[in-house]
Design an enzyme around this catalytic site. Structure first.
Site, PDB file in Angstrom:
ATOM      1  N   ARG A  13       0.839  -1.204   0.000  1.00 48.04           N
ATOM      2  CA  ARG A  13       0.000   0.000   0.000  1.00 48.04           C
ATOM      3  C   ARG A  13       0.873   1.253   0.000  1.00 48.04           C
ATOM      4  NH1 ARG A  13      -0.856   4.787   2.678  1.00 48.04           N
ATOM      5  NH2 ARG A  13      -0.409   3.711   4.638  1.00 48.04           N
ATOM      6  N   HIS A 204       3.804   4.137  12.898  1.00 50.01           N
ATOM      7  CA  HIS A 204       4.045   4.067  11.454  1.00 50.01           C
ATOM      8  C   HIS A 204       5.042   5.187  11.154  1.00 50.01           C
ATOM      9  CE1 HIS A 204       2.718   3.531   7.139  1.00 50.01           C
ATOM     10  NE2 HIS A 204       3.277   4.741   7.093  1.00 50.01           N
ATOM     11  N   CYS A 237       3.605   9.901   1.179  1.00 55.19           N
ATOM     12  CA  CYS A 237       2.211  10.337   1.122  1.00 55.19           C
ATOM     13  C   CYS A 237       2.008  11.292  -0.044  1.00 55.19           C
ATOM     14  CB  CYS A 237       1.822  11.030   2.427  1.00 55.19           C
ATOM     15  SG  CYS A 237       0.148  11.719   2.421  1.00 55.19           S
ATOM     16  N   ASN A 246       9.016   4.754   3.787  1.00 56.89           N
ATOM     17  CA  ASN A 246       8.847   4.141   5.103  1.00 56.89           C
ATOM     18  C   ASN A 246      10.178   3.632   5.635  1.00 56.89           C
ATOM     19  OD1 ASN A 246       5.674   3.581   5.449  1.00 56.89           O
ATOM     20  ND2 ASN A 246       6.229   3.308   3.306  1.00 56.89           N
TER      21      ASN A 246
END
Length: 303
Positions: A13, A204, A237, A246
């Site tokens: 994702r 996260h 994002c 990430n």
């Protein structure tokens, strides 16, 4: 006895959402490689506007294939009730509902204020629960916002508290633009725990400024056991200028396993999955450990 830490793989994702669209067959190849790492939870897609995030426009098609991996617990990210309804209709009732702690990011991401987004938690949680699933509130820009600046701790705590009151089963704090540092992680996690007793609080993290992996260690040292990471360190994002990847799953596995924690993941298998991801996206991955290789393994073959 080592302390167990549960990693959630978010590469399919968050890792792919800024990339050029990857064919369904290739996503399934990535998922198959991820399934062999030993991971137990996978954030597999998001049900958001295909115009805004074309890389994830095939969410229903991805979910239709998930029966191949019955050993994995899959979830999907949603930004509103419409996406939640799509996810449940597709057969995926475990929802991660993203709520921005700041108005600036909330308006850019969901076209509504932060308070309006929080209020929608009740309907989304009810939808998930009625379908036999769970609703996790992902609090975006929990530490800092690219539009509004530093997010006050009290604001993130209030968003978390209200989300739980409205039905969220757990909380995940998102460092959306990769600005936080270990001391701030400890401060916020402890504040949210105090406001939401008995509720699991995960993190996260993004590695935009190189502090992500240090923040992981700070989090697990105060008992956080729910960590999000993406194979190869991809991600970012689309609604947060300057956001980048990430924390890399392989780097988290290496850090934790070498520090007395147990992830249940096989580092070699994670590196193999990263190689599949690198071929899929067609460019080098940001993960330093992927480039260097594991402590007793050769450097992965380049694309």
């Amino acid at each position: 006895m080592t302390t167990p830490v549960d990693l959630r793989e978010v590469g399919l994702r968050d890792g792919l959402q800024l990339e050029a669209p990857v064919p369904l067959a290739t996503k399934l190849e990535i998922l198959d490689a991820v399934s062999r790492t030993g991971v137990r939870r996978v954030e597999v897609t998001s049900f958001v506007s295909p115009t805004a995030v074309p890389a994830l426009a095939d969410a229903e098609q991805v979910v239709a294939e998930l029966g191949r991996w019955p050993e994995l617990r899959f979830s999907a990210l949603v930004a509103g009730y419409g996406g939640a309804r799509r996810a449940v209709a597709a057969g995926l009732p475990h929802l991660e509902y993203v709520i921005s702690a700041s108005d600036g990011h909330s308006l850019a991401n969901a076209r509504r204020t932060s308070d309006e987004a929080v209020a929608a938690t009740a309907d989304i949680a009810r939808l998930a629960h009625d379908a036999g699933g769970e609703c996790e509130a992902i609090i975006a820009v929990a530490w800092d916002c690219p539009f509004d600046g530093r997010t006050p701790v009290a604001r993130t705590v209030e968003v978390a508290r209200r989300a739980v009151e409205l039905g969220a089963d757990r909380i995940c704090l998102g460092d959306t633009i990769g600005t936080t540092v270990p001391g701030r992680v400890v401060e916020l996690v402890e504040a949210v725990r105090a406001a939401c007793p008995g509720v699991e609080v995960g993190v996260h993290l993004h590695d935009t400024r190189g502090s992500g992996i240090a923040c992981v260690l700070a989090a697990v040292q105060i008992g956080v056991t729910q960590i999000d990471a993406a194979v190869g360190g991809l991600g970012g994002c689309p609604f947060a200028p300057g956001a980048s990847g990430n924390i890399a799953t392989e780097e988290v596995v290496y850090l934790l396993e070498e520090s007395g924690y147990s992830t249940g993941l096989d580092l070699g298998r994670v590196l193999e999955a990263a190689a599949v991801v690198e071929r899929a996206v067609g460019h080098a991955l940001p993960s330093g450990l992927y480039r260097a290789g594991g402590p007793s393994r050769p450097v992965p073959r380049p694309v």
